[in-house]
Design a protein around this motif. Structure first.
Motif, short mmCIF file in Angstrom:
data_model
loop_
_atom_site.label_atom_id
_atom_site.label_comp_id
_atom_site.label_asym_id
_atom_site.label_seq_id
_atom_site.Cartn_x
_atom_site.Cartn_y
_atom_site.Cartn_z
N TYR A 216 2.56 -7.39 0.75
CA TYR A 216 2.18 -6.67 1.97
C TYR A 216 3.00 -5.40 2.17
O TYR A 216 2.64 -4.55 2.98
CB TYR A 216 2.35 -7.59 3.18
CG TYR A 216 1.50 -7.18 4.36
CD1 TYR A 216 0.13 -7.43 4.37
CD2 TYR A 216 2.07 -6.53 5.46
CE1 TYR A 216 -0.65 -7.04 5.45
CE2 TYR A 216 1.28 -6.15 6.54
CZ TYR A 216 -0.07 -6.40 6.52
OH TYR A 216 -0.85 -6.02 7.58
N ARG A 217 4.08 -5.26 1.42
CA ARG A 217 4.89 -4.03 1.54
C ARG A 217 4.09 -2.80 1.17
O ARG A 217 4.28 -1.71 1.74
CB ARG A 217 6.13 -4.14 0.64
CG ARG A 217 7.22 -5.03 1.18
CD ARG A 217 8.32 -5.22 0.18
NE ARG A 217 9.20 -6.32 0.53
CZ ARG A 217 10.01 -6.93 -0.31
NH1 ARG A 217 10.07 -6.53 -1.58
NH2 ARG A 217 10.78 -7.93 0.08
N THR A 218 3.17 -2.95 0.19
CA THR A 218 2.34 -1.81 -0.19
C THR A 218 1.41 -1.39 0.95
O THR A 218 1.12 -0.21 1.14
CB THR A 218 1.50 -2.16 -1.44
OG1 THR A 218 0.73 -3.34 -1.19
CG2 THR A 218 2.39 -2.41 -2.65
N VAL A 219 0.95 -2.40 1.73
CA VAL A 219 0.11 -2.09 2.89
C VAL A 219 0.92 -1.34 3.94
O VAL A 219 0.45 -0.34 4.52
CB VAL A 219 -0.49 -3.37 3.48
CG1 VAL A 219 -1.24 -3.09 4.78
CG2 VAL A 219 -1.43 -4.04 2.48
N LYS A 220 2.14 -1.80 4.18
CA LYS A 220 3.01 -1.12 5.16
C LYS A 220 3.32 0.30 4.71
O LYS A 220 3.34 1.24 5.53
CB LYS A 220 4.31 -1.92 5.34
CG LYS A 220 4.13 -3.20 6.14
CD LYS A 220 5.45 -3.92 6.34
CE LYS A 220 6.36 -3.15 7.29
NZ LYS A 220 5.84 -3.15 8.68
N ASP A 221 3.53 0.45 3.41
CA ASP A 221 3.78 1.80 2.88
C ASP A 221 2.57 2.69 3.11
O ASP A 221 2.71 3.88 3.47
CB ASP A 221 4.09 1.72 1.38
CG ASP A 221 5.44 1.08 1.10
OD1 ASP A 221 6.26 1.00 2.04
OD2 ASP A 221 5.67 0.62 -0.04
N ALA A 222 1.37 2.12 2.90
CA ALA A 222 0.14 2.90 3.10
C ALA A 222 0.00 3.34 4.54
O ALA A 222 -0.37 4.48 4.83
CB ALA A 222 -1.08 2.07 2.67
N VAL A 223 0.32 2.44 5.48
CA VAL A 223 0.24 2.76 6.91
C VAL A 223 1.23 3.86 7.27
O VAL A 223 0.90 4.82 7.98
CB VAL A 223 0.50 1.49 7.74
CG1 VAL A 223 0.63 1.84 9.23
CG2 VAL A 223 -0.61 0.47 7.53
N ASN A 224 2.45 3.75 6.75
CA ASN A 224 3.49 4.74 7.05
C ASN A 224 3.14 6.11 6.49
O ASN A 224 3.39 7.15 7.11
CB ASN A 224 4.84 4.29 6.48
CG ASN A 224 5.36 3.04 7.19
OD1 ASN A 224 5.01 2.79 8.34
ND2 ASN A 224 6.17 2.26 6.50
N LEU A 225 2.54 6.13 5.30
CA LEU A 225 2.16 7.41 4.67
C LEU A 225 1.05 8.10 5.44
O LEU A 225 1.06 9.33 5.60
CB LEU A 225 1.73 7.16 3.22
CG LEU A 225 2.86 6.82 2.24
CD1 LEU A 225 2.29 6.33 0.92
CD2 LEU A 225 3.77 8.03 2.01
N ILE A 226 0.07 7.33 5.91
CA ILE A 226 -1.04 7.90 6.69
C ILE A 226 -0.52 8.50 7.99
O ILE A 226 -1.03 9.51 8.48
CB ILE A 226 -2.11 6.83 6.97
CG1 ILE A 226 -2.89 6.52 5.69
CG2 ILE A 226 -3.08 7.27 8.06
CD1 ILE A 226 -3.69 7.68 5.15
#
Length: 381
Positions: free
Chosen positions: A139-149
């Motif tokens: 799920y860290r990749t999902v959190k990273d995606a949210v932070n990048l957006i």
């Protein structure tokens, strides 16, 4: 969540009685009624369990071991990881050596089955903790995606899309424990519960039977001796043989009095009778094991619902990720919509994973408590 799982326990008794006893009649129902009566405070105990020192201690143990194993697995060789003691074996009490020495004296396979099932339950709990850990890593990749957006730069959209694509490739960590496996576990536990309660009833009936036989023998001896004494007394009063029989009559009467006194002493010592004592001890052991299995059924019933919800959440996130991947990295509106969905479900997902961890720790605590009580009872005999 605790409230919902507690309410499930109230309705579980009727299902469990039907499942484990079927149409076994009045005696089976009485045993389960007594088990239910003594567990009337189970809901309050369930709520209190999360605040006890023993629960906090096992949570600290679990967290410490998970951190140690995670760090060692990332920086140590594969050969050293093979030698690592499984988490379930580390957490479960008493140790296997203690059980091995115990079963050298006792070969009751019903109790042995309980310890085997509790060990298997510990291994499943360990597997669930590993699933939660892997889900967090994925799920860290999902959190990273949210932070990048949230940054909103052009290059960040591409990086966010890459993270979402990576998440879509991950297998669902909770697929290893699906609904069918939990149902199989439930059936195995219910079958063992039926065996334990059935054997408990047989042991209790056998103990009562031996007590009745012993009382009947003592009563028969006393009545027979008294009848013989009366017959000799009548004979001595009506014949001249009485002069000769009188001394024998005195001895016989003394013998009757002695036997009556001895029977009273035997009643007081009946609890120390080896056979009756062993049956009573076995009955207590079977009762403790049955309660342990019942608690195990409740714990796994709760965990199965939590795992199913987490599985559905991960599948939903993977589904959205796959849509995003299919639409391509240039479709920013779709990417924003998917990220918005991620953000909406993130809090609930993380909360449910934490709740599953708590339930697993509680299950370890319940298993250890039942195993310790059973070993203590076995040590008495």
């Amino acid at each position: 969540m605790i409230k919902s799982s507690s309410s499930t326990k109230n309705g579980f008794w009727s299902k469990l009685i039907r499942l484990s006893l079927g149409k076994k009649g009045r005696h089976g129902k009485e045993e389960m009624d007594s088990l239910k009566g003594k567990s009337s405070n189970v809901n309050e105990e369930y709520k209190e369990a999360f605040r006890t020192n023993s629960y906090i201690e096992i949570c600290i143990k679990v967290q410490g071991q998970l951190e140690t194993r995670t760090s060692s697995s990332s920086c140590s060789s594969s050969s050293s990881r093979v030698d690592q003691v499984p988490l379930s074996e580390y957490l479960l009490e008493p140790r296997q050596e203690t059980l091995d020495s115990l079963f050298e004296a006792s070969n009751n396979h019903f109790l042995a089955n309980y310890f085997n099932i509790s060990l298997e339950a510990g291994e499943i709990c360990e597997s669930l903790l590993q699933n939660v850990h892997q889900a967090r890593v994925n799920y860290r990749t999902v959190k990273d995606a949210v932070n990048l957006i949230n940054i909103g730069a052009h290059t960040e959209y591409h990086a966010s899309h890459k993270d979402i694509s990576t998440f879509a490739l991950h297998k669902n960590p909770f697929s290893s424990m699906n609904r069918d496996k939990f149902l199989e576990l439930h059936n195995n536990h219910a079958h063992l519960l039926h065996q334990l309660t059935s054997q408990y009833r047989k042991t209790k009936r056998r103990t009562k039977f031996f007590r009745s036989i012993k009382r009947a023998l003592i009563t028969g001896l006393i009545v027979g001796s008294s009848g013989l004494a009366v017959a000799l007394l009548v004979l001595s009063l009506h014949t001249m043989v009485g002069l000769v029989a009188a001394p024998g009559l005195m001895i016989l009467c003394s013998l009757v009095i002695f036997l009556m006194k001895k029977s009273k002493r035997n009643k007081r010592k009946s609890r120390k009778n080896k056979r009756v004592g062993q049956d009573r001890g076995l009955g207590s052991q079977l009762d403790i094991a049955a309660r342990g299995v019942y608690i195990l059924i409740n714990d796994f019933d709760t965990m199965s619902r939590l795992v199913q919800r987490l599985y559905d959440e991960v599948e939903h996130t993977r589904f959205l990720s796959e849509i995003c991947v299919r639409k391509g990295k240039k479709n920013r509106e779709m990417l924003k919509e998917v990220v918005r969905e991620f953000r909406m479900h993130e809090g609930l997902f993380l909360e449910e994973m934490e709740e599953l961890e708590k339930q697993v720790c509680l299950c370890f605590l319940d298993i250890n408590r039942s195993r310790r009580l059973l070993v203590q009872e076995m040590d008495k005999y």
